[in-house]
Design a protein around this motif. Structure first.
Motif, mmCIF file in Angstrom:
data_model
loop_
_atom_site.group_PDB
_atom_site.id
_atom_site.type_symbol
_atom_site.label_atom_id
_atom_site.label_comp_id
_atom_site.label_asym_id
_atom_site.label_seq_id
_atom_site.Cartn_x
_atom_site.Cartn_y
_atom_site.Cartn_z
ATOM 1 N N GLY A 86 61.509 31.503 22.678
ATOM 2 C CA GLY A 86 61.837 30.149 23.207
ATOM 3 C C GLY A 86 60.917 29.447 24.277
ATOM 4 N N CYS A 87 61.390 29.307 25.344
ATOM 5 C CA CYS A 87 60.556 28.536 26.296
ATOM 6 C C CYS A 87 59.294 29.399 26.720
ATOM 7 C CB CYS A 87 61.423 28.262 27.758
ATOM 8 S SG CYS A 87 62.485 26.972 27.564
ATOM 9 N N ILE A 88 59.376 30.767 26.876
ATOM 10 C CA ILE A 88 58.498 31.727 27.345
ATOM 11 C C ILE A 88 57.338 31.608 26.298
ATOM 12 C CG2 ILE A 88 59.160 33.784 26.393
ATOM 13 C CD1 ILE A 88 57.888 33.520 29.676
ATOM 14 N N GLY A 89 57.467 31.251 25.105
ATOM 15 C CA GLY A 89 56.746 31.075 23.996
ATOM 16 C C GLY A 89 55.591 29.880 24.371
ATOM 17 N N ALA A 90 56.503 29.075 24.766
ATOM 18 C CA ALA A 90 55.691 27.573 24.939
ATOM 19 C C ALA A 90 54.766 27.633 26.245
ATOM 20 C CB ALA A 90 56.500 26.591 25.209
ATOM 21 N N ILE A 91 55.235 28.572 27.194
ATOM 22 C CA ILE A 91 54.621 28.617 28.567
ATOM 23 C C ILE A 91 53.297 29.526 28.239
ATOM 24 C CG2 ILE A 91 54.690 29.742 30.663
ATOM 25 C CD1 ILE A 91 57.708 29.049 30.763
ATOM 26 N N ALA A 92 53.786 30.397 27.594
ATOM 27 C CA ALA A 92 52.536 31.435 27.112
ATOM 28 C C ALA A 92 51.156 30.749 26.405
ATOM 29 C CB ALA A 92 52.663 32.626 26.469
ATOM 30 N N LEU A 93 51.820 29.836 25.649
ATOM 31 C CA LEU A 93 50.733 29.215 24.854
ATOM 32 C C LEU A 93 50.065 28.069 25.695
ATOM 33 C CD1 LEU A 93 49.607 28.461 22.001
ATOM 34 C CD2 LEU A 93 51.432 26.550 21.834
ATOM 35 N N LEU A 94 50.710 27.402 26.459
ATOM 36 C CA LEU A 94 50.052 26.461 27.317
ATOM 37 C C LEU A 94 49.242 27.281 28.450
ATOM 38 C CD1 LEU A 94 53.004 24.137 28.248
ATOM 39 C CD2 LEU A 94 51.037 23.592 26.979
ATOM 40 N N GLN A 95 49.646 28.471 28.787
ATOM 41 C CA GLN A 95 48.716 29.080 29.861
ATOM 42 C C GLN A 95 47.378 29.674 29.061
ATOM 43 O OE1 GLN A 95 50.265 33.245 31.080
ATOM 44 N NE2 GLN A 95 49.275 32.887 32.839
ATOM 45 N N THR A 96 47.612 30.074 27.766
ATOM 46 C CA THR A 96 46.323 30.413 27.201
ATOM 47 C C THR A 96 45.569 29.301 27.039
ATOM 48 O OG1 THR A 96 47.687 32.038 26.050
ATOM 49 C CG2 THR A 96 45.282 31.480 24.990
ATOM 50 N N LYS A 97 45.741 28.215 26.876
ATOM 51 C CA LYS A 97 45.288 27.037 26.790
ATOM 52 C C LYS A 97 44.654 26.583 27.826
ATOM 53 C CE LYS A 97 43.678 23.532 24.360
ATOM 54 N NZ LYS A 97 42.365 23.448 23.326
ATOM 55 N N MET A 98 45.256 26.468 29.132
ATOM 56 C CA MET A 98 44.971 26.575 30.276
ATOM 57 C C MET A 98 43.601 27.358 30.886
ATOM 58 S SD MET A 98 46.728 26.721 33.947
ATOM 59 C CE MET A 98 46.689 28.394 34.031
ATOM 60 N N VAL A 99 43.670 28.694 30.643
ATOM 61 C CA VAL A 99 42.598 29.534 30.824
ATOM 62 C C VAL A 99 41.374 29.216 29.876
ATOM 63 C CG1 VAL A 99 42.107 32.007 30.655
ATOM 64 C CG2 VAL A 99 44.363 31.604 31.487
ATOM 65 N N GLU A 100 41.489 29.027 28.804
ATOM 66 C CA GLU A 100 40.348 28.558 28.058
ATOM 67 C C GLU A 100 39.635 27.234 28.451
ATOM 68 O OE1 GLU A 100 42.042 27.835 24.048
ATOM 69 O OE2 GLU A 100 42.343 29.823 23.560
ATOM 70 N N LEU A 101 40.475 26.387 28.928
ATOM 71 C CA LEU A 101 40.011 25.033 29.656
ATOM 72 C C LEU A 101 39.275 25.469 30.870
ATOM 73 C CD1 LEU A 101 42.768 22.583 28.570
ATOM 74 C CD2 LEU A 101 40.289 22.667 27.548
ATOM 75 N N GLN A 102 39.831 26.432 31.795
ATOM 76 C CA GLN A 102 39.242 26.622 32.944
ATOM 77 C C GLN A 102 37.876 27.431 32.618
ATOM 78 O OE1 GLN A 102 42.541 28.818 34.890
ATOM 79 N NE2 GLN A 102 42.971 27.250 36.093
ATOM 80 N N HIS A 103 37.953 28.332 31.652
ATOM 81 C CA HIS A 103 36.665 28.852 31.408
ATOM 82 C C HIS A 103 35.535 27.781 30.952
ATOM 83 C CE1 HIS A 103 33.887 31.084 28.424
ATOM 84 N NE2 HIS A 103 34.133 31.939 29.430
ATOM 85 N N ASP A 104 35.988 27.062 30.006
ATOM 86 C CA ASP A 104 35.025 26.064 29.680
ATOM 87 C C ASP A 104 34.521 25.035 30.847
ATOM 88 O OD1 ASP A 104 35.209 26.800 26.889
ATOM 89 O OD2 ASP A 104 36.527 24.956 26.495
ATOM 90 N N LEU A 105 35.349 24.795 31.728
ATOM 91 C CA LEU A 105 35.274 24.188 32.835
ATOM 92 C C LEU A 105 34.143 24.964 33.791
ATOM 93 C CD1 LEU A 105 35.274 21.639 34.938
ATOM 94 C CD2 LEU A 105 37.453 22.871 35.823
ATOM 95 N N ALA A 106 34.375 26.206 33.822
ATOM 96 C CA ALA A 106 33.499 27.120 34.773
ATOM 97 C C ALA A 106 32.062 27.081 34.151
ATOM 98 C CB ALA A 106 34.172 28.287 34.761
ATOM 99 N N LEU A 107 31.934 27.402 32.819
ATOM 100 C CA LEU A 107 30.742 27.296 31.994
ATOM 101 C C LEU A 107 29.981 26.024 32.413
ATOM 102 C CD1 LEU A 107 31.506 28.931 28.736
ATOM 103 C CD2 LEU A 107 30.179 29.891 30.775
ATOM 104 N N ALA A 108 30.682 24.831 32.313
ATOM 105 C CA ALA A 108 30.097 23.467 32.506
ATOM 106 C C ALA A 108 29.482 23.271 33.814
ATOM 107 C CB ALA A 108 30.818 22.387 32.179
ATOM 108 N N LYS A 109 30.343 23.940 34.811
ATOM 109 C CA LYS A 109 30.037 23.750 36.453
ATOM 110 C C LYS A 109 28.597 24.594 36.639
ATOM 111 C CE LYS A 109 34.116 22.369 38.450
ATOM 112 N NZ LYS A 109 35.188 23.007 39.632
#
Length: 172
Positions: A86-109
């Motif tokens: 249900g909702c927790i699946g959507a939350i987990a998917l968004l959190q995984t995407k957020m971590v990936e984007l934060q990783h990419d941002l940290a590498l760029a910085k």
């Protein structure tokens, strides 16, 4: 917010139409499940049941009922899409995407800091800034120093909300 004092048309609300009953003027569903939104109530009814939704709405203060109905509709939609998580699946998917984007941002910085350090190595003020530059991300859990030579040196800490124990097939 649609309230009890709003004038309704003579047609039944979506809930009474689906339940095939006469819609009375004091119908608890009428302000929140309009007759032009039959799928909204159908999904909520399929997941929670009309009786449970009625009990929830009577227990919630009137000023919070519209938000409650919107939340129930969202949860029902998520549960119908993903019956297991249900909702927790959507939350987990968004959190995984957020971590990936934060990783990419940290590498760029880090690359930007290295680039700035290499291009302005003659200036002492920018040099000390680049050497002491640390990208610390409290929510993503990534922390590294800009002076490190490769992305392999990045260390990863625990997440604020760790959903990795769910066997959910993440699709990024």
């Amino acid at each position: 917010m649609r309230g009890w004092h709003e004038t309704r048309s003579s047609s039944s609300c979506a809930a009474c139409k689906l339940l095939k009953r006469r819609c009375i003027p004091t119908c608890i569903f009428a302000p929140y499940f309009r007759s032009d939104e039959p799928k909204k109530f159908a999904k909520v009814h399929k997941v929670f049941g009309a009786s449970n939704v009625s009990k929830i709405l009577t227990e919630v203060p009137e000023e919070q009922r519209e938000d409650t109905v919107n939340s129930l509709a969202y949860e029902a939609e998520a549960r119908l899409r993903d019956p297991v998580y249900g909702c927790i699946g959507a939350i987990a998917l968004l959190q995984t995407k957020m971590v990936e984007l934060q990783h990419d941002l940290a590498l760029a910085k880090a690359r930007l800091a290295r680039y700035a350090h290499n291009n302005t190595s003659s200036s002492s003020s920018s040099s000390s800034c680049a050497e002491n530059c640390v990208v610390n991300m409290s929510y993503g859990g990534l922390s590294f120093s800009a002076e490190q030579s490769s992305s392999d040196d990045i260390t990863q800490y625990g997440y604020l909300c760790d959903f990795t124990h769910f066997p959910y097939p993440f699709k990024a």
